[in-house]
Design an enzyme around this catalytic site. Structure first.
Site: not given
Lengths: 129, 406
Positions: A37, A39, A63, A106
């Site tokens: 994914c 992350d 990211c 996130c």
């Protein structure tokens, strides 16, 4: 994609990068996300006898916004009791970092990481919430 | 080491127009601005003469006759004209086209469009070096095959397909051979006669010329290739492509071609040295990274490399002073890894963390050194922060970990 100054600051100067010993009973470890994914967050909390988070560290594969979210999460939980930390919500992180809609996941991941770390600590120490 | 930021290392996306090319173009905006099709006055004659000269320069670069050059708006149009033009013109002979999964979208989407109109298309797979297998190609040919379209050099990984061998197979089987030569023309020797090519698409802006002008090479003899025009009108370009000629673009294209022809050998040798030094330094300093695509059959100025255990978007963020391309469309909302890298068998994670460095005529050695050291530092910094790198160092096989996808 333009990043907010706060995201850039956490990305360039991440707070509390590091690891604690996973087997330490005063440490709760939460690992959330998956490499495919894009992350993976690892958040660790060091909790004292009074149930207060004395220290927090993170490592994140993801990211810039994911790195910033977890960096901020470590700052937010320090000094809080477990109950207070559990009340933290992803929207607190979205607001503070001015995350755009495509990066909200996130902040969700950071909230999940806090919850997972506390659950790990409680399970290790036989505490039922 | 003093460099000016940002540094441009995206020369496979487009190149700076050579200042010598710009100088040649300018008068055609202000003085010799005639329509090359105007036969009755000196403005038109001057434009026509300039177009003739440029056509000869472009033809010379690829070993063609000037009458075999059809000017278009760019390689995308050339690819469309070649593939659709052949499919329509030779519809009675057959309806089957063979191409490759790693082609540019201008070829793939054109082929998909033809499939929707009832044509049949075979998409050849590539090996982990990005190369097609010639036996696969031969096996895919049927008595209905009218066209084989295989790119000469890949835009993402720079891999060079065995064009001469494909040309020979096409000749033997009487099939028309088109190649998307966008990345190769002007960079390394490319001769349509020696390679047995019937149609070749290319564009000026990848070879230090202006944007908006390209060409399709169309063979005139053995065989004489016919095409169905895709843009109808005044019958320009011998009826293959109507529309007033882009004289300024054509003049610039011609000059860019002449410069490439004169300087190709030295440019290519210089870029190869810079690229090889960059590649060697990165491989030496960064464990767990891999070069994507054949290192043997590759353009001299291109390096595509993946870095394990770091995430692509964060790596690009750390390299914000460098203009380059990554293996994923991470600036858009969808995190789609490169279909070219996937075709090579590169996993999604590595595809996401891949970078394409495109060196060019104006790239300075100190810029390459600066970027190389910056990449080494950023990968190290991000790995220091990466839980995956930590697990890897502990000897954990990440594929055995029970992840919690979200």
């Amino acid at each position: 994609m333009p990043y907010s100054d706060k995201v850039l600051d956490h990305y360039n100067n991440p707070r509390n990068v590091g690891s604690f010993d996973k087997s330490d009973t005063t440490v709760g470890t939460g690992i959330v996300g998956a490499p495919e994914c894009g992350d993976v967050m690892k958040l660790q909390l060091k909790i004292n006898a009074d149930g207060v988070i004395e220290d927090a560290v993170f490592k994140t594969f993801g990211c810039g916004s994911a790195i910033a979210s977890s960096s901020l999460a470590t700052e937010l939980v320090k000094g809080k009791t477990l109950e207070e930390a559990l009340k933290l919500q992803n929207t607190d992180i979205v607001e503070e970092l001015a995350l755009p809609p495509v990066k909200i996941h996130c902040s969700v991941l950071a909230e999940d990481a806090i919850k997972a770390a506390i659950a790990d600590y409680r399970q290790k120490n036989g505490i039922t919430a | 080491m003093s460099v000016t930021l940002p540094i441009y290392l995206d020369n496979n996306a487009t190149t700076r127009t050579d200042p010598r090319v710009v100088d040649v173009i300018i008068p055609f905006f202000s003085n010799a601005y005639g329509n090359a099709a105007s036969k009755s006055h000196p403005f038109g004659w001057a434009a026509e003469e300039a177009v003739d000269k440029a056509r000869a320069q472009v033809a010379s670069l690829i070993g063609a006759d000037p009458r075999e050059i059809v000017f278009t708006s760019g390689a995308t149009e050339s690819n469309n004209l070649a593939i659709k033009g052949i499919a329509e013109m030779y519809a009675e002979k057959g309806d089957h086209i063979i191409t490759v999964v790693t082609e540019h979208k201008a070829v793939l989407d054109t082929c998909m469009h033809l499939e929707s109109t009832g044509k049949s298309v075979t998409y050849l797979e590539v090996d982990d070096n990005g190369l097609i297998n010639l036996d696969d190609l031969k096996a895919a040919i049927t008595d209905k095959t009218i066209l084989i379209s295989v790119m000469a050099a890949n835009n993402e990984i720079g891999v060079l397909q065995p064009i001469a061998e494909i040309g020979a197979i096409c000749k033997e089987r009487g099939i028309i051979f088109h190649t998307d030569a966008t990345q190769i023309v002007g960079k390394i020797p490319f001769d349509v006669e020696a390679l047995g090519i019937d149609l070749a698409s290319f564009t000026a802006h990848k070879m230090y010329g202006p944007k908006g002008i390209g060409a399709l090479y169309v063979r005139r003899r053995s065989p004489r290739v016919r095409l169905s025009a895709q843009i109808d009108g005044g019958g320009h370009e011998r009826g293959f492509r109507s529309g007033t000629l882009n004289v300024t673009g054509i003049v610039g294209f011609g000059e860019a071609a002449a410069l490439c022809q004169a300087e190709m050998a030295s440019d290519a040798a210089r870029l190869q040295v810079l690229r090889d030094a960059m590649e060697a330094r990165l491989l030496d300093q960064i464990p767990e990274c891999q070069v994507n695509g054949s290192r043997e059959h590759r353009l001299p100025g291109l390096l595509n490399i993946s870095f394990g255990f770091v995430e692509g978007e964060s790596l690009l963020m750390g390299l914000c002073d460098v203009a380059l391309s990554s293996g994923s469309a991470c600036t858009s909302a969808s995190l789609e890894p490169s279909y070219v890298l996937k075709a090579l068998g590169v996993g999604d994670e590595l595809a996401h963390s891949s970078l394409r460095f495109g060196l060019g005529r104006f790239t300075k050695p100190e810029e390459v050194e600066w970027v190389t050291e910056k990449v080494i530092a950023e990968v190290a910094r991000l790995r220091e922060m990466s839980p995956l790198w930590e697990l890897h160092l502990e000897g954990v096989d990440l594929s055995t970990v029970q992840w919690q996808p979200h």
